[in-house]
Design a protein around this motif. Structure first.
Motif, PDB file in Angstrom:
ATOM      1  N   HIS A  16      -5.456  -6.786  -7.193  1.00  9.89           N
ATOM      2  CA  HIS A  16      -4.620  -5.792  -7.859  1.00  9.89           C
ATOM      3  C   HIS A  16      -5.082  -5.584  -9.303  1.00  9.89           C
ATOM      4  O   HIS A  16      -5.808  -6.414  -9.866  1.00  9.89           O
ATOM      5  CB  HIS A  16      -3.160  -6.228  -7.829  1.00  9.89           C
ATOM      6  CG  HIS A  16      -2.526  -6.074  -6.480  1.00  9.89           C
ATOM      7  ND1 HIS A  16      -1.746  -5.003  -6.133  1.00  9.89           N
ATOM      8  CD2 HIS A  16      -2.581  -6.864  -5.372  1.00  9.89           C
ATOM      9  CE1 HIS A  16      -1.328  -5.135  -4.883  1.00  9.89           C
ATOM     10  NE2 HIS A  16      -1.823  -6.260  -4.406  1.00  9.89           N
ATOM     11  N   LEU A  20      -0.973  -5.742 -13.453  1.00  7.34           N
ATOM     12  CA  LEU A  20       0.020  -6.455 -12.660  1.00  7.34           C
ATOM     13  C   LEU A  20       0.081  -7.920 -13.067  1.00  7.34           C
ATOM     14  O   LEU A  20       1.154  -8.529 -13.071  1.00  7.34           O
ATOM     15  CB  LEU A  20      -0.305  -6.334 -11.164  1.00  7.34           C
ATOM     16  CG  LEU A  20       0.756  -6.929 -10.224  1.00  7.34           C
ATOM     17  CD1 LEU A  20       2.092  -6.192 -10.375  1.00  7.34           C
ATOM     18  CD2 LEU A  20       0.293  -6.871  -8.766  1.00  7.34           C
ATOM     19  N   ILE A 130       5.322  -0.912 -12.916  1.00  5.61           N
ATOM     20  CA  ILE A 130       4.461  -1.311 -11.800  1.00  5.61           C
ATOM     21  C   ILE A 130       3.850  -0.103 -11.103  1.00  5.61           C
ATOM     22  O   ILE A 130       2.640  -0.068 -10.838  1.00  5.61           O
ATOM     23  CB  ILE A 130       5.253  -2.170 -10.789  1.00  5.61           C
ATOM     24  CG1 ILE A 130       5.691  -3.481 -11.445  1.00  5.61           C
ATOM     25  CG2 ILE A 130       4.408  -2.450  -9.550  1.00  5.61           C
ATOM     26  CD1 ILE A 130       6.568  -4.340 -10.557  1.00  5.61           C
ATOM     27  N   LEU A 133       0.607   1.588 -12.286  1.00  7.34           N
ATOM     28  CA  LEU A 133      -0.668   0.881 -12.178  1.00  7.34           C
ATOM     29  C   LEU A 133      -1.525   1.395 -11.028  1.00  7.34           C
ATOM     30  O   LEU A 133      -2.703   1.053 -10.930  1.00  7.34           O
ATOM     31  CB  LEU A 133      -0.418  -0.619 -11.971  1.00  7.34           C
ATOM     32  CG  LEU A 133       0.297  -1.372 -13.093  1.00  7.34           C
ATOM     33  CD1 LEU A 133       0.670  -2.783 -12.631  1.00  7.34           C
ATOM     34  CD2 LEU A 133      -0.582  -1.444 -14.333  1.00  7.34           C
ATOM     35  N   SER A 141       0.001  -0.737  -3.569  1.00  2.53           N
ATOM     36  CA  SER A 141       1.303  -0.633  -4.235  1.00  2.53           C
ATOM     37  C   SER A 141       2.438  -1.129  -3.358  1.00  2.53           C
ATOM     38  O   SER A 141       3.500  -1.506  -3.856  1.00  2.53           O
ATOM     39  CB  SER A 141       1.559   0.822  -4.646  1.00  2.53           C
ATOM     40  OG  SER A 141       1.691   1.654  -3.509  1.00  2.53           O
ATOM     41  N   ALA A 144       2.808  -4.745  -4.222  1.00  2.11           N
ATOM     42  CA  ALA A 144       2.837  -5.096  -5.646  1.00  2.11           C
ATOM     43  C   ALA A 144       4.161  -5.729  -6.045  1.00  2.11           C
ATOM     44  O   ALA A 144       4.192  -6.696  -6.823  1.00  2.11           O
ATOM     45  CB  ALA A 144       2.581  -3.840  -6.499  1.00  2.11           C
ATOM     46  N   TYR A 145       5.280  -5.216  -5.508  1.00  2.00           N
ATOM     47  CA  TYR A 145       6.586  -5.749  -5.891  1.00  2.00           C
ATOM     48  C   TYR A 145       6.808  -7.147  -5.332  1.00  2.00           C
ATOM     49  O   TYR A 145       7.501  -7.962  -5.937  1.00  2.00           O
ATOM     50  CB  TYR A 145       7.699  -4.793  -5.438  1.00  2.00           C
ATOM     51  CG  TYR A 145       7.784  -3.543  -6.275  1.00  2.00           C
ATOM     52  CD1 TYR A 145       8.522  -3.524  -7.461  1.00  2.00           C
ATOM     53  CD2 TYR A 145       7.118  -2.381  -5.900  1.00  2.00           C
ATOM     54  CE1 TYR A 145       8.598  -2.380  -8.242  1.00  2.00           C
ATOM     55  CE2 TYR A 145       7.185  -1.234  -6.667  1.00  2.00           C
ATOM     56  CZ  TYR A 145       7.930  -1.234  -7.837  1.00  2.00           C
ATOM     57  OH  TYR A 145       7.990  -0.103  -8.610  1.00  2.00           O
ATOM     58  N   TYR A 148       4.901  -9.320  -7.723  1.00  2.00           N
ATOM     59  CA  TYR A 148       5.688  -9.388  -8.958  1.00  2.00           C
ATOM     60  C   TYR A 148       6.876 -10.321  -8.771  1.00  2.00           C
ATOM     61  O   TYR A 148       7.236 -11.088  -9.671  1.00  2.00           O
ATOM     62  CB  TYR A 148       6.159  -7.972  -9.295  1.00  2.00           C
ATOM     63  CG  TYR A 148       7.000  -7.839 -10.534  1.00  2.00           C
ATOM     64  CD1 TYR A 148       6.428  -7.863 -11.803  1.00  2.00           C
ATOM     65  CD2 TYR A 148       8.379  -7.640 -10.443  1.00  2.00           C
ATOM     66  CE1 TYR A 148       7.213  -7.709 -12.941  1.00  2.00           C
ATOM     67  CE2 TYR A 148       9.162  -7.476 -11.564  1.00  2.00           C
ATOM     68  CZ  TYR A 148       8.573  -7.512 -12.808  1.00  2.00           C
ATOM     69  OH  TYR A 148       9.353  -7.352 -13.933  1.00  2.00           O
TER      70      TYR A 148
END
Length: 436
Positions: A16, A20, A130, A133, A141, A144-145, A148
């Motif tokens: 990523h 991030l 986020i 990015l 994506s 990504a969460y 995170y």
């Protein structure tokens, strides 16, 4: 063009963008401070300030609620005036001040208010960066969460071990001070990594380019508010972990391990440990299914997660019923098993819900949309605090059964909503709004 959207080969962590990693580490230390203070709060109120359990539960619930209430206004302020970067820095410094204020008993309530206010600026402004990015359609994506969310829980894992141990062994104020230092480190990391984050447009440009609030935007927010309302019910059960579960760990669990007694705050680290141990496995599984064209609906995932959380409390009800019948205390292994099961369910609902709100946010209202997700935590924690007052009035088996029913109710509502609107409609509506 934003720095982090240009080189597709820019990889740093789990494939990523570097930004991030910056957001991950910033949130990790912010959560270290938040969970460090939270691990001590109920014990500090009942053991040091001599509050009775029901009042301490209400104070805890009210504080946790306002931690999620202030981001609603903080997100609006960031979107309209401050900008997300300034909001993160100002909010982080304010929170650090509040943690240091906890060292003084007369400043207890002002300190809680200061932390909540700073969090209002910090929380939605950080998470809302986020999506910036990634290019539209970037498959990375989708996970990504979840990554995170690992940062959130890595900080949450360290916090009870560090802040909790300092508080139990050397004095509560040492634990609060460590939480304040963690918050300062969070701000320092954010400032050092700003060049890897999405650029912040000038205020005039932010206002000028914001799309009108038309029917499509209103419909999108109405759906998000509906989902958030169900999550309120779920949080009424889930947020017992720092409240009545903490009290049960102190009073109802045999924490003896040989000649050593396990510190009661350490068990709160299990939740975060399971998150960053299981998240890579879940992300890999979902990615593998996606490559084969199998996509589990968002709301179906969330409903399953709430159901599993309900099962974790039902397990405690059975354990406590057996212990009461035999006049003994539960083994600490049952508390570990509870956190493992609860956290497995959590991974299907909280990071998934955060990602859903981020992806469905209308352009120009991303921080506000993320704040709407956190707003569910406001009412959820008020509900959790109110439910927590029943801890002293009901037998523990019946209390845990009640909490299991609350989680089960949220699972049923999420499932029915998903069947009613369909995941395809969610994706289609999100695409229309995001394309505006």
């Amino acid at each position: 063009m934003p720095h982090n959207l240009t080189p597709s080969t820019e990889r740093n962590w789990f494939g990523h963008p570097r930004g991030l990693s910056v957001l991950f580490l910033t949130e990790m230390w912010e959560m270290f401070s938040f969970f460090g203070m939270r691990a001590l709060l109920v014990y500090y109120m009942t053991k040091h300030l001599d509050m009775d359990q029901e009042y301490a539960s209400l104070v805890y619930g009210a504080y946790a609620a306002f931690v999620y209430f202030t981001p609603v206004f903080g997100g609006m302020i960031a979107d309209r005036w401050l900008g997300r970067r300034n909001a993160v820095v100002i909010g982080g410094i304010t929170m650090a001040l509040g943690h240091f204020m906890m060292a003084s008993e007369p400043l207890f309530y002002p300190a809680l208010a200061t932390i909540a206010l700073g969090n209002g600026l910090f929380l939605p402004s950080l998470a809302s960066q986020i999506e910036g990015l990634y290019r539209d359609g970037d498959p990375r994506s989708k996970t990504a969460y979840n990554i995170y969310y690992v940062g959130i829980n890595l900080g949450g894992f360290m916090a009870p071990l560090v802040c909790g141990s300092l508080g139990e062994w050397y004095g509560w104020h040492w634990g609060f001070a460590a939480a304040g230092l963690g918050m300062l480190l969070s701000v320092a990391i954010y400032l050092a990594g700003r060049r890897y984050l999405p650029p912040e447009p000038p205020r005039r440009e932010r206002v000028a380019t914001r799309p009108p609030v038309d029917r499509a935007v209103i419909d999108r927010f109405m759906l998000l508010i509906g989902i958030a309302a169900i999550v309120v019910v779920f949080r009424g059960a889930y947020e017992q972990t720092g409240n009545t579960i903490a009290l049960w760990a102190d009073q109802g669990v045999d924490r003896q391990l040989g000649n050593w007694v396990i510190p009661m705050t350490w068990f709160q680290a299990i939740n975060s440990l399971v998150v960053f141990a299981f998240t890579p496995l879940l992300v890999a599984r979902w990615a593998r299914l996606a490559r084969r064209g199998v996509e589990t609906p968002w709301l179906a995932k969330m409903a399953f997660g709430a159901f599993v959380v309900g099962c974790s409390f039902l397990m405690l009800a059975a354990v406590e019923a057996w212990c009461e019948a035999h006049g003994t205390r539960a083994s600490w292994l049952w508390l570990v098993a509870f956190f493992v099961l609860l956290t497995t369910g959590e991974l299907y609902i909280l990071p998934v819900g955060l990602g859903l709100f981020g992806r469905m946010a209308p352009e120009g209202f991303r921080a506000t949309s993320i704040a709407t997700w956190f707003f569910a935590g406001f009412f959820g924690n008020l509900l959790a605090g109110a439910l927590g007052t029943l801890w002293s009035q009901l037998s523990h088996p019946w209390f845990f059964t009640l909490i299991a029913a609350v989680a089960g109710l949220s699972a049923s509502l999420l499932y029915m909503l998903g069947r009613r609107i369909g995941d395809v409609e969610i994706h289609a509506s999100a695409a229309v709004v995001l394309a505006r």
